[in-house]
Design a protein around this motif. Sequence first.
Motif, PDB file in Angstrom:
ATOM      1  N   TYR A  86      31.672  57.058  50.951  1.00 19.13           N
ATOM      2  CA  TYR A  86      31.159  56.082  51.944  1.00 19.13           C
ATOM      3  C   TYR A  86      29.748  55.701  51.797  1.00 19.13           C
ATOM      4  CZ  TYR A  86      35.702  57.214  53.667  1.00 19.13           C
ATOM      5  OH  TYR A  86      37.152  57.440  53.734  1.00 19.13           O
ATOM      6  N   GLY A  87      28.989  56.622  51.277  1.00 19.40           N
ATOM      7  CA  GLY A  87      27.581  56.603  51.514  1.00 19.40           C
ATOM      8  C   GLY A  87      26.793  55.965  50.364  1.00 19.40           C
ATOM      9  N   GLU A  88      25.535  55.994  50.060  1.00 17.21           N
ATOM     10  CA  GLU A  88      24.663  54.929  49.359  1.00 17.21           C
ATOM     11  C   GLU A  88      25.571  54.810  47.815  1.00 17.21           C
ATOM     12  OE1 GLU A  88      20.544  55.510  47.150  1.00 17.21           O
ATOM     13  OE2 GLU A  88      20.534  55.878  49.323  1.00 17.21           O
ATOM     14  N   ARG A  89      26.121  55.991  47.294  1.00 18.52           N
ATOM     15  CA  ARG A  89      27.058  55.920  46.088  1.00 18.52           C
ATOM     16  C   ARG A  89      28.402  55.878  46.367  1.00 18.52           C
ATOM     17  NH1 ARG A  89      23.420  60.454  43.694  1.00 18.52           N
ATOM     18  NH2 ARG A  89      21.450  59.689  43.144  1.00 18.52           N
ATOM     19  N   GLY A  90      28.779  55.163  47.259  1.00 19.18           N
ATOM     20  CA  GLY A  90      30.041  55.187  47.643  1.00 19.18           C
ATOM     21  C   GLY A  90      31.112  54.326  46.760  1.00 19.18           C
ATOM     22  N   ALA A  92      34.530  53.850  47.917  1.00 19.63           N
ATOM     23  CA  ALA A  92      35.583  53.451  48.662  1.00 19.63           C
ATOM     24  C   ALA A  92      35.604  51.856  48.873  1.00 19.63           C
ATOM     25  CB  ALA A  92      35.693  54.258  49.901  1.00 19.63           C
ATOM     26  N   GLY A  93      36.749  51.493  48.846  1.00 24.67           N
ATOM     27  CA  GLY A  93      36.839  49.698  48.692  1.00 24.67           C
ATOM     28  C   GLY A  93      36.645  48.894  47.336  1.00 24.67           C
ATOM     29  N   LYS A  94      35.941  49.990  46.563  1.00 25.70           N
ATOM     30  CA  LYS A  94      36.010  49.084  45.299  1.00 25.70           C
ATOM     31  C   LYS A  94      37.506  48.788  44.637  1.00 25.70           C
ATOM     32  CE  LYS A  94      31.340  50.409  43.947  1.00 25.70           C
ATOM     33  NZ  LYS A  94      30.558  49.820  43.012  1.00 25.70           N
ATOM     34  N   PRO A  95      37.508  47.736  43.573  1.00 31.57           N
ATOM     35  CA  PRO A  95      38.750  47.606  43.178  1.00 31.57           C
ATOM     36  C   PRO A  95      39.033  48.767  41.854  1.00 31.57           C
ATOM     37  CG  PRO A  95      37.386  45.691  43.046  1.00 31.57           C
ATOM     38  CD  PRO A  95      36.892  46.689  43.663  1.00 31.57           C
ATOM     39  N   VAL A  96      40.275  49.235  41.634  1.00 34.95           N
ATOM     40  CA  VAL A  96      40.335  49.956  40.486  1.00 34.95           C
ATOM     41  C   VAL A  96      41.012  49.411  39.379  1.00 34.95           C
ATOM     42  CG1 VAL A  96      41.568  52.329  39.908  1.00 34.95           C
ATOM     43  CG2 VAL A  96      40.371  52.088  42.156  1.00 34.95           C
ATOM     44  N   ILE A  97      40.652  49.496  38.137  1.00 34.12           N
ATOM     45  CA  ILE A  97      40.966  48.720  37.300  1.00 34.12           C
ATOM     46  C   ILE A  97      41.217  49.976  36.106  1.00 34.12           C
ATOM     47  CG2 ILE A  97      40.620  47.016  35.394  1.00 34.12           C
ATOM     48  CD1 ILE A  97      40.407  45.831  38.289  1.00 34.12           C
ATOM     49  N   LEU A 104      44.689  48.101  39.987  1.00 37.18           N
ATOM     50  CA  LEU A 104      45.551  48.754  40.482  1.00 37.18           C
ATOM     51  C   LEU A 104      45.615  48.711  42.107  1.00 37.18           C
ATOM     52  CD1 LEU A 104      45.266  52.166  38.738  1.00 37.18           C
ATOM     53  CD2 LEU A 104      47.059  50.223  38.398  1.00 37.18           C
ATOM     54  N   GLY A 105      44.458  48.087  42.652  1.00 37.32           N
ATOM     55  CA  GLY A 105      44.334  47.921  44.017  1.00 37.32           C
ATOM     56  C   GLY A 105      42.655  48.381  44.355  1.00 37.32           C
ATOM     57  N   LEU A 106      42.718  48.845  45.663  1.00 36.06           N
ATOM     58  CA  LEU A 106      41.284  49.114  45.999  1.00 36.06           C
ATOM     59  C   LEU A 106      41.397  50.537  46.331  1.00 36.06           C
ATOM     60  CD1 LEU A 106      40.383  46.292  48.777  1.00 36.06           C
ATOM     61  CD2 LEU A 106      39.943  46.419  46.246  1.00 36.06           C
TER      62      LEU A 106
END
Length: 157
Positions: A86-90, A92-97, A104-106
């Motif tokens: 979740y932080g500055e280098r988070g 979470a929420g990015k698409p996974v390819i 594949l989703g987020l």
Amino acid sequence: MRTFSHLKGLPVYEQKTGNTVGKISDICFTNMGKVQGFIVESKGWLARHRYLPLDGIQAIGADGVVVYDAALLQSFSSFQNGYSLYGERGIAGKPVITADGKKLGLLEDVYFHGQLGIIGGYEITDGFFADLTEGKKRVDAVPFTVGEEAVIVNTTM
């Protein structure tokens, strides 16, 4: 093995004094799946976020995390390499390819072995309704590449 979401928000106790020194707010790991530590959020004006290296943890339980001495918590700037959810280098929420171009989703969460200090897999969501009807997906831990717009994994489901 557990997901980080079950650990997020747990209090961090100092065994030496029995005092609560903060609560777990994020997990830090490398793209090779090694857990480096956690971000601890504490109350007060100073040192609001601190870095807790994995080797400073005495125990991870269902109701809290125990460290022997609060002095093991470091300044947040000590965490320089790697990623978090979740932080500055988070991520979470990015698409996974996948490496062959399949979305594949987020990325929603990580599965990790607390005692071993490794990420065992990544939890992928296709959205609320898809999760209700189909369930969430899991991708085994593999090296990944993080870009501005996506996380690329070297596997297929």
